[in-house]
Motif scaffolding. Structure first.
Motif, mmCIF file in Angstrom:
data_model
loop_
_atom_site.group_PDB
_atom_site.id
_atom_site.type_symbol
_atom_site.label_atom_id
_atom_site.label_comp_id
_atom_site.label_asym_id
_atom_site.label_seq_id
_atom_site.Cartn_x
_atom_site.Cartn_y
_atom_site.Cartn_z
ATOM 1 N N ASN A 285 20.401 27.801 -38.657
ATOM 2 C CA ASN A 285 19.268 28.777 -39.544
ATOM 3 C C ASN A 285 18.926 30.014 -38.811
ATOM 4 O O ASN A 285 18.133 30.844 -39.804
ATOM 5 C CB ASN A 285 19.469 28.630 -40.916
ATOM 6 N N GLY A 286 19.287 29.646 -37.434
ATOM 7 C CA GLY A 286 18.241 31.060 -36.777
ATOM 8 C C GLY A 286 17.554 30.057 -35.778
ATOM 9 O O GLY A 286 17.091 30.705 -34.753
ATOM 10 N N HIS A 287 16.939 28.975 -36.313
ATOM 11 C CA HIS A 287 16.498 27.949 -35.045
ATOM 12 C C HIS A 287 17.870 27.375 -33.831
ATOM 13 O O HIS A 287 19.242 27.080 -34.591
ATOM 14 C CB HIS A 287 16.103 26.150 -35.972
ATOM 15 N N PRO A 288 17.699 27.284 -32.965
ATOM 16 C CA PRO A 288 18.033 27.372 -31.429
ATOM 17 C C PRO A 288 18.951 25.791 -31.731
ATOM 18 O O PRO A 288 18.067 24.739 -31.149
ATOM 19 C CB PRO A 288 18.007 27.423 -30.102
ATOM 20 N N MET A 289 19.792 25.380 -31.961
ATOM 21 C CA MET A 289 21.165 24.674 -32.370
ATOM 22 C C MET A 289 22.238 24.406 -31.733
ATOM 23 O O MET A 289 23.168 25.696 -32.122
ATOM 24 C CB MET A 289 20.368 23.753 -33.546
ATOM 25 N N ALA A 290 22.551 23.820 -31.245
ATOM 26 C CA ALA A 290 24.218 23.469 -31.505
ATOM 27 C C ALA A 290 24.456 21.718 -30.344
ATOM 28 O O ALA A 290 23.511 20.752 -30.270
ATOM 29 C CB ALA A 290 24.813 24.231 -29.847
ATOM 30 N N THR A 311 16.270 18.062 -23.096
ATOM 31 C CA THR A 311 14.890 18.046 -23.267
ATOM 32 C C THR A 311 14.195 18.541 -25.439
ATOM 33 O O THR A 311 13.894 17.669 -25.532
ATOM 34 C CB THR A 311 13.409 18.493 -22.242
ATOM 35 N N PHE A 312 15.429 19.569 -25.303
ATOM 36 C CA PHE A 312 14.773 20.389 -26.587
ATOM 37 C C PHE A 312 16.073 19.589 -27.368
ATOM 38 O O PHE A 312 15.615 19.407 -28.325
ATOM 39 C CB PHE A 312 14.324 21.220 -26.540
ATOM 40 N N ALA A 313 16.858 19.812 -26.886
ATOM 41 C CA ALA A 313 18.044 19.309 -28.577
ATOM 42 C C ALA A 313 17.988 17.847 -28.703
ATOM 43 O O ALA A 313 18.328 17.351 -27.952
ATOM 44 C CB ALA A 313 19.166 19.620 -27.057
ATOM 45 N N GLY A 314 18.201 17.692 -29.773
ATOM 46 C CA GLY A 314 17.864 16.398 -30.652
ATOM 47 C C GLY A 314 16.553 16.303 -31.330
ATOM 48 O O GLY A 314 16.775 15.355 -31.732
ATOM 49 N N SER A 318 14.533 19.447 -34.963
ATOM 50 C CA SER A 318 15.516 20.712 -34.794
ATOM 51 C C SER A 318 16.628 19.798 -36.105
ATOM 52 O O SER A 318 17.481 20.043 -36.480
ATOM 53 C CB SER A 318 15.642 20.533 -33.495
ATOM 54 N N ALA A 319 16.451 18.528 -35.678
ATOM 55 C CA ALA A 319 17.222 17.493 -36.189
ATOM 56 C C ALA A 319 16.572 17.743 -37.788
ATOM 57 O O ALA A 319 18.026 17.604 -38.745
ATOM 58 C CB ALA A 319 17.269 16.081 -36.025
ATOM 59 N N ALA A 320 15.336 17.821 -38.369
ATOM 60 C CA ALA A 320 15.397 18.104 -39.926
ATOM 61 C C ALA A 320 15.812 19.729 -40.445
ATOM 62 O O ALA A 320 16.513 19.191 -40.839
ATOM 63 C CB ALA A 320 13.837 18.314 -39.637
ATOM 64 N N VAL A 321 15.528 20.067 -39.077
ATOM 65 C CA VAL A 321 16.298 21.829 -39.867
ATOM 66 C C VAL A 321 17.923 22.138 -39.682
ATOM 67 O O VAL A 321 18.486 22.056 -40.979
ATOM 68 C CB VAL A 321 15.876 22.930 -38.679
#
Length: 436
Positions: A285-290, A311-314, A318-321
């Protein structure tokens, strides 16, 4: 693709001094590669649901932005983000429930064969990872994409994004084929033509000593102009690539997350189970995730021999989002609403076409629709499309254009769009078309 509806700095004399200064500051600090939309670029400061607001307080109906999939600043997503950010934000090399809960819920929306997921930060990364896995599993390097495809910005994926233009060369082992041809009179020919083009690409690869690795397609062919029908037409092409030893990678960055209103994923419209699925923008929803979702037997060797870490993925936030976004889609029962809102858009524009001959083909499924603008001779008309995009902006409606000729109105609003919002769009489009 990249210059569609791009701001032209040479025509900035009519802008306010403040806006010209801001544009110049942006150019000086960010360089020439970044682009702005519209003849009069927007300075946005706030979003709420399907609306965004500019620095002067004017509101705009967002009919273009699939990134805030459940609406700008959705309170449930914001609450999940801020709550977890206030507790812990760390990577996946520590145990934590969030990434497992999210992975479990995400995988649970897909066919059971797709049962493992690897997280990234962008759709470009997800496609890059899927390509690495496909090449490892098949031993091939040949990838088939469509003529005006867009799959991302990494070096390897930009070279598979034909819409980047001639300056960015297509990968030597890749082959770009025509997108499916919309043919409501002879729908049975759509899949046959596309499969024949896949066969021809494979034949050409083999002639050059290239082993096929994958058919990589955006399930809705959004950059190519948006092609959805008839349901099931992709099956033969997928059979062809698999018979040649390659895999089917479904790029669901734009078709996924319920946009069709029929299913959660675009590939389900065709009754298919891909070998790999790539996800992106709408996830956060706008937070950088894939993410890349994959059949376990395809991932086994790659995962064992080449460990993966990002480092940042997962990460825990991000997981909460990501989990919160899925919860919104489920709790608010968005898929039926998506179908209703999309039907109002397509039916309304089809009716407009009876009175405005500049409108050619109108295609849509759920909250994705494509509207071709054509000349009296039936040729693509990018000038009218560009004028409509900018005139709608002046009417408080934000929309985009796509396709190889930039003549296709691209309609993909947040999934919380309602029939009320759809009518506002149709009324706005009628207003700007009636001026000429």
């Amino acid at each position: 693709m990249l210059k569609t509806n791009a701001f032209d700095a040479s025509a900035s004399d009519s802008l306010s001094v403040e806006k010209r200064d801001m544009i110049e500051r942006r150019r000086r600090l960010l360089g020439p590669a970044y682009q702005l939309f519209y003849k009069d670029p927007l300075h946005l400061v706030r979003g709420d649901g399907v609306w965004v607001f500019d620095a002067e307080g004017r509101h705009y109906l967002d009919v273009y932005n699939n990134v805030p999939s459940v609406g700008h600043c959705h309170p449930h997503v914001l609450e999940a983000l801020t709550r977890q950010a206030s507790e812990l934000n760390t990577h996946t090399r520590y145990l934590h429930d969030n990434v497992l809960d999210f992975a479990e819920k995400l995988i649970g929306t897909m066919p059971s064969a797709l049962s493992q997921v690897m997280f990234t930060c962008t759709g470009s990364e997800a496609n890059d990872l899927a390509l690495r896995i496909a090449e490892d599993y098949t031993g091939g390097t040949g990838v088939i994409v469509t003529d005006y495809s867009y799959h991302g910005m990494t070096k390897s994926i930009a070279a598979l994004s034909a819409s980047m233009g001639p300056y960015v060369k297509l990968d030597r082992d890749a082959r770009a084929i025509p997108a499916p041809v919309h043919d409501p009179i002879n729908p049975e020919t759509v899949g046959k033509r596309f499969a024949a083009d896949v066969r021809a690409a494979i034949t050409d690869m083999r002639r050059h000593g290239i082993k096929p690795a994958a058919l990589l397609i955006d399930t809705f062919f959004t950059s190519d102009g948006g092609f959805f029908d008839p349901p099931g037409f992709l099956q033969e092409a997928v059979d062809v690539i698999r018979e040649a030893g390659g895999l089917y990678i479904a790029d669901e960055v734009q078709p996924g997350y319920g946009r069709s209103g029929e299913h959660m994923w675009g590939f389900q419209r065709h009754g298919l189970v891909p070998d790999l699925v790539t996800l992106g923008k709408p996830m956060g929803n706008g937070h950088p995730m894939a993410a890349t979702v994959v059949k376990p037997h395809i991932l086994e060797r790659f995962g064992s021999e080449s460990s993966y870490f990002n480092t940042f993925a997962g990460n825990t936030v991000s997981a909460a989002v990501g989990l919160a976004v899925l919860e919104v889609i489920e709790r608010e029962n968005l898929l039926p609403s998506i179908q209703r809102a999309g039907k109002v858009i397509v039916d309304g524009i089809v009716e407009l076409a009876t009175r405005h001959p500049a409108i050619g083909s109108v295609r849509g499924v759920g909250l994705y629709a494509s509207v071709d603008f054509v000349t009296p001779e039936g040729q693509p008309d990018p000038e009218t499309a560009l004028r409509v995009v900018n005139d709608l902006r002046d009417e408080g409606i934000l929309i985009g254009a796509s396709g190889p000729h930039s003549n296709v109105l691209k309609i993909r609003p947040p999934l919380v769009f309602t029939e009320v919002h759809s009518r506002l769009l149709v009324e706005g489009l009628e207003k700007v078309l009636s001026r000429h």
